[in-house]
Design an enzyme around this catalytic site. Sequence first.
Site, short mmCIF file in Angstrom:
data_model
loop_
_atom_site.label_atom_id
_atom_site.label_comp_id
_atom_site.label_asym_id
_atom_site.label_seq_id
_atom_site.Cartn_x
_atom_site.Cartn_y
_atom_site.Cartn_z
N THR A 1 3.21 -43.52 17.81
CA THR A 1 2.28 -42.55 18.35
C THR A 1 2.97 -42.09 19.60
O THR A 1 3.85 -42.78 20.09
CB THR A 1 0.93 -43.23 18.69
OG1 THR A 1 0.18 -43.41 17.51
CG2 THR A 1 0.11 -42.45 19.67
N ARG B 1 -7.67 -41.43 6.32
CA ARG B 1 -7.80 -42.49 7.34
C ARG B 1 -7.51 -41.89 8.73
O ARG B 1 -6.56 -41.16 8.91
CB ARG B 1 -6.81 -43.61 7.03
CG ARG B 1 -6.77 -44.74 8.08
CD ARG B 1 -5.72 -44.49 9.13
NE ARG B 1 -5.58 -45.62 10.07
CZ ARG B 1 -4.88 -45.56 11.19
NH1 ARG B 1 -4.27 -44.45 11.54
NH2 ARG B 1 -4.80 -46.60 11.98
N VAL B 2 -8.37 -42.20 9.67
CA VAL B 2 -8.15 -41.75 11.04
C VAL B 2 -8.11 -42.98 11.94
O VAL B 2 -8.94 -43.87 11.79
CB VAL B 2 -9.27 -40.79 11.50
CG1 VAL B 2 -9.09 -40.42 12.97
CG2 VAL B 2 -9.28 -39.54 10.64
N GLY B 3 -7.15 -43.03 12.84
CA GLY B 3 -7.02 -44.17 13.75
C GLY B 3 -7.64 -43.89 15.11
O GLY B 3 -8.52 -43.04 15.25
N THR C 1 -1.15 -47.00 21.95
CA THR C 1 -0.42 -47.00 20.67
C THR C 1 -0.52 -48.40 20.09
O THR C 1 -0.42 -49.39 20.81
CB THR C 1 1.04 -46.59 20.85
OG1 THR C 1 1.69 -46.71 19.56
CG2 THR C 1 1.79 -47.46 21.86
N GLY C 2 -0.74 -48.46 18.78
CA GLY C 2 -0.82 -49.77 18.14
C GLY C 2 -1.68 -49.74 16.91
O GLY C 2 -1.93 -48.67 16.34
N GLY D 1 -4.42 -49.10 15.16
CA GLY D 1 -5.53 -48.24 15.58
C GLY D 1 -6.91 -48.82 15.34
O GLY D 1 -7.81 -48.64 16.17
N1 ASP Z 1 -2.62 -46.05 16.84
C1 ASP Z 1 -2.09 -45.17 15.83
C2 ASP Z 1 -3.01 -45.11 14.66
O1 ASP Z 1 -3.65 -46.09 14.38
C3 ASP Z 1 -0.78 -45.59 15.31
C4 ASP Z 1 0.19 -45.97 16.32
O2 ASP Z 1 -0.05 -45.99 17.51
O3 ASP Z 1 1.27 -46.27 15.90
O4 ASP Z 1 -3.05 -44.10 14.00
#
Ligand code: ASP
Length: 331
Positions: free
Chosen positions: A198, A226-228, A249-250, A252
């Site tokens: 992200t 799918r939405v994060g 970021t991570g 989600g």
């Molecule tokens: N947090 C983002 C999501 O879940 C993905 C990411 O940060 O890598 O869509």
Amino acid sequence: MNTNAVIAIHGGAGTILRASLPASAEADYHAALHAVLTAGQRVLAEGGSALDAVSEAVRLLEDCPLFNAGHGAVYTAAGTHELDAAIMDGSNLEAGAVCCVKRVRNPVLAARRVLECSEHVLFTGEGAESFAAAHGVEFVEPAYFGTEARHRQWLLARDQQRAMLDHDGASFAFSSSAAADGEPTPHEPLDPNRKFGTVGAVALDAHGHVAAATSTGGITNKQVGRVGDAPLIGAGCYADDATCAVSTTGSGEMFMRMVAAYDVAAQMAYRNVSLQEAAHDVVMNRLPKIDGRGGLIAVDARGNIALPFNTEGMYRGFARVGATPETAIYR
Ligand code: ASP
């Protein structure tokens, strides 16, 4: 005038494969982060708003194929791209976001138009695209977002779907990215299948205002629709002059369940702790309790910054006005 103006950015967190990263690729990431920081720093140095600085930084990160947002976004299970972004202005708590867009070149600019031109905060899918089109945002063909490296990552992830659900470790990460058929791995320090990618930016401007923006292609091989956390105000993005600006970021789903970005601000407000302490608690104590992996970047109205992550690495950097930008990947 606030003389502590600063911008911080991230380009995703995840499992680092130092061994699989050629020095030239590592240099490419540092150079890309440096260029984006320099652009954001320029906006702030010229007296621009934190909102302008984070918009510009995230727009550039979206255009850079090294990062999972805009051009270079990961693929869904259907082999398509669905992009999410959010932006928030800490001076007035105005916010805008879009999710599941497929043809908007820079989702962060669509989110910015929502912030500026709509009474609503979040638009999804076709509605988001109609809104963006009506407000002059640039469109591209879906193929624009794809890159060969991401496509290979997707094929690998798709073939190993079962293993992908195991969120546990570098060992799987290593074995899955060292392709069984001997194909070279994409030149990427974060495991391609399990990395969290992200992009995001937070900034404090010379007027004492903070802002945050976050943009993502989501997770490789994610289910369609799918939405994060990234486009959800409070989960992946938050800004309030009274406390701080945050971009995450991570994994989600865990960041959503923890309302992670807002939790940093809430801890500062309700527990009266420092930015550093609040950000550390969310990333190192609270998220791990539900297996939340990743990190965040945050800045407060005094110019303090925090860039904690609980993974092996996070692409990151910051730049104070008048100082040389600093970038890092590993711990
Ligand atoms: N947090 C983002 C999501 O879940 C993905 C990411 O940060 O890598 O869509």
